[in-house]
Design a protein around this motif. Sequence first.
Motif, short mmCIF file in Angstrom:
data_model
loop_
_atom_site.label_atom_id
_atom_site.label_comp_id
_atom_site.label_asym_id
_atom_site.label_seq_id
_atom_site.Cartn_x
_atom_site.Cartn_y
_atom_site.Cartn_z
N GLY A 130 -17.02 -10.33 14.76
CA GLY A 130 -15.61 -10.43 15.18
C GLY A 130 -14.88 -11.35 14.21
O GLY A 130 -15.37 -11.66 13.12
N GLY A 131 -13.68 -11.76 14.58
CA GLY A 131 -12.89 -12.65 13.72
C GLY A 131 -11.41 -12.44 13.91
O GLY A 131 -10.97 -12.10 15.02
N VAL A 132 -10.65 -12.61 12.81
CA VAL A 132 -9.20 -12.50 12.91
C VAL A 132 -8.65 -11.86 11.64
O VAL A 132 -9.17 -12.12 10.53
CB VAL A 132 -8.53 -13.88 13.16
N ILE A 133 -7.66 -11.00 11.81
CA ILE A 133 -6.99 -10.33 10.68
C ILE A 133 -5.51 -10.68 10.75
O ILE A 133 -4.87 -10.49 11.79
CB ILE A 133 -7.20 -8.81 10.70
N VAL A 134 -4.99 -11.27 9.68
CA VAL A 134 -3.58 -11.66 9.63
C VAL A 134 -2.88 -10.90 8.51
O VAL A 134 -3.34 -10.89 7.37
CB VAL A 134 -3.42 -13.17 9.39
N GLN A 135 -1.78 -10.23 8.86
CA GLN A 135 -1.00 -9.53 7.84
C GLN A 135 0.16 -10.41 7.41
O GLN A 135 0.79 -11.06 8.26
CB GLN A 135 -0.41 -8.23 8.38
N THR A 136 0.48 -10.38 6.13
CA THR A 136 1.74 -10.98 5.68
C THR A 136 2.80 -9.88 5.74
O THR A 136 2.87 -9.02 4.86
CB THR A 136 1.63 -11.52 4.25
N ALA A 137 3.58 -9.91 6.84
CA ALA A 137 4.65 -8.93 6.97
C ALA A 137 5.90 -9.53 6.31
O ALA A 137 5.88 -9.83 5.14
CB ALA A 137 4.87 -8.59 8.45
N SER A 138 6.96 -9.71 7.12
CA SER A 138 8.20 -10.29 6.60
C SER A 138 9.21 -10.34 7.74
O SER A 138 9.08 -9.62 8.74
CB SER A 138 8.78 -9.41 5.47
N VAL A 158 3.96 -2.57 9.33
CA VAL A 158 2.88 -3.56 9.38
C VAL A 158 2.91 -4.30 10.71
O VAL A 158 1.87 -4.51 11.34
CB VAL A 158 2.98 -4.54 8.19
N VAL A 159 4.10 -4.67 11.17
CA VAL A 159 4.22 -5.37 12.46
C VAL A 159 3.75 -4.46 13.59
O VAL A 159 2.95 -4.86 14.45
CB VAL A 159 5.66 -5.85 12.71
N GLY A 160 4.19 -3.20 13.57
CA GLY A 160 3.77 -2.26 14.62
C GLY A 160 2.28 -2.01 14.60
O GLY A 160 1.62 -2.01 15.65
N PHE A 161 1.73 -1.83 13.40
CA PHE A 161 0.28 -1.60 13.25
C PHE A 161 -0.51 -2.80 13.76
O PHE A 161 -1.49 -2.65 14.48
CB PHE A 161 -0.03 -1.33 11.77
N THR A 162 -0.04 -3.99 13.43
CA THR A 162 -0.71 -5.22 13.86
C THR A 162 -0.76 -5.32 15.38
O THR A 162 -1.81 -5.61 15.96
CB THR A 162 0.03 -6.45 13.28
N ARG A 163 0.37 -5.05 16.01
CA ARG A 163 0.44 -5.17 17.49
C ARG A 163 -0.41 -4.09 18.15
O ARG A 163 -1.10 -4.33 19.14
CB ARG A 163 1.89 -5.11 17.94
N PHE A 178 -5.57 -9.73 15.90
CA PHE A 178 -4.66 -9.26 14.86
C PHE A 178 -3.32 -9.94 15.05
O PHE A 178 -2.74 -9.89 16.14
CB PHE A 178 -4.46 -7.74 14.96
N ASN A 179 -2.80 -10.57 13.98
CA ASN A 179 -1.50 -11.24 14.05
C ASN A 179 -0.72 -11.02 12.76
O ASN A 179 -1.31 -10.67 11.72
CB ASN A 179 -1.69 -12.74 14.27
N ALA A 180 0.60 -11.26 12.81
CA ALA A 180 1.44 -11.06 11.63
C ALA A 180 2.27 -12.30 11.34
O ALA A 180 2.82 -12.92 12.25
CB ALA A 180 2.36 -9.86 11.82
N LEU A 181 2.34 -12.62 10.04
CA LEU A 181 3.26 -13.66 9.57
C LEU A 181 4.55 -12.95 9.17
O LEU A 181 4.52 -11.96 8.44
CB LEU A 181 2.68 -14.38 8.35
N CYS A 182 5.69 -13.46 9.63
CA CYS A 182 6.98 -12.82 9.31
C CYS A 182 7.93 -13.85 8.71
O CYS A 182 8.89 -14.29 9.37
CB CYS A 182 7.59 -12.19 10.56
#
Length: 256
Positions: A130-138, A158-163, A178-182
Amino acid sequence: MALTGKSAVVTGAALGIGKGLSEVLLQNGAKVALLDVKESAGQSLVESLNQQHGTGSALFLKCDVESEEQLKAAFQKATETFGGIDILCNNAGIMNEATWEKAVSINLMGVIRATYIALEHMSKLNGGKGGVIVQTASLAGLGPFPSCPVYTATKSGVVGFTRAMAAASAVSGYGIRFNALCPTFVQTEMITNIPARLGQFSHLNEVAEQLKEKLGVLSVSDVAESLLELVTDETKNGEALMILTKGKAYMQFPSP
Ligand SMILES: NC(=O)c1ccc[n+]([C@@H]2O[C@H](COP(=O)([O-])OP(=O)(O)OC[C@H]3O[C@@H](n4cnc5c(N)ncnc54)[C@H](O)[C@@H]3O)[C@@H](O)[C@H]2O)c1
Ligand SMILES: CC/C=C\C[C@H](O)/C=C/C=C\C=C\C=C\[C@@H](O)[C@@H](O)C/C=C\CCC(=O)O
């Protein structure tokens, strides 16, 4: 998740935000595989990082997120080197409306491609930890940026995919958050020479300049420190963290 002894993969890590994300992960005890197409910059960065954090702390792997083959090889090498992958930062991205197909291929398809390969290594359903995946969105993933409609589309995706992946993971038992940086504008190469990156929307450069004036510009470290809370706080799953110069806020989305 405490970071000591954990292993991370960061895409687009040779410069800019990806470099900052890699540095903060290393500073907090993680080992990092830095993936990028810029081989010279990546290699020299990793040499410096290993001098700072100890030989073997950082690994550079030349990798184009548009390539399934290169991503698979990079993830395999990272797993073999570090004994597994706990964290993925999908950070690689471009902003150029003149090459919009490439932007879609990197910013959105590259995130999906790397995520699916990461599942093979990280998901508890595949024997992973397991773990964590963070996307750099905007910030452009949370609201339309008129000067760059396709970039906006990629980041909104990217935000929609992450959620959606966060929800899928919770139901499926992947054991992955799964989380996103915006973030708003960040002082990197991406915001140099914006007019040359707007393609058929170059007449909207003034809109971009006004937004930059209004919203201000973050430092890379502003974004990097925000990564830590998304990675270490086990309660964070499906979050989009808006990062502005005036502060940060978790987005509240309408529930159906
Ligand atoms: N700079 C900003 O204002 C800003 C704001 C919000 C979000 N973002 C996002 O942050 C991320 C990083 O952007 P940045 O500002 O650091 O830009 P940057 O151009 O400084 O760095 C991007 C890095 O990604 C790498 N890269 C590009 N295409 C790649 C590919 N196909 N495969 C692997 N690596 C690739 C580049 O070589 C570079 O090292 C991007 O996803 C961008 O959309 C940037
Ligand atoms: C030219 C793009 C450069 C870099 C891309 C990077 O991701 C930076 C993005 C920075 C800001 C994005 C702003 C997006 C704003 C949207 O939320 C939109 O809703 C705001 C549009 C107009 C606002 C006008 C106003 O409020 O005055």
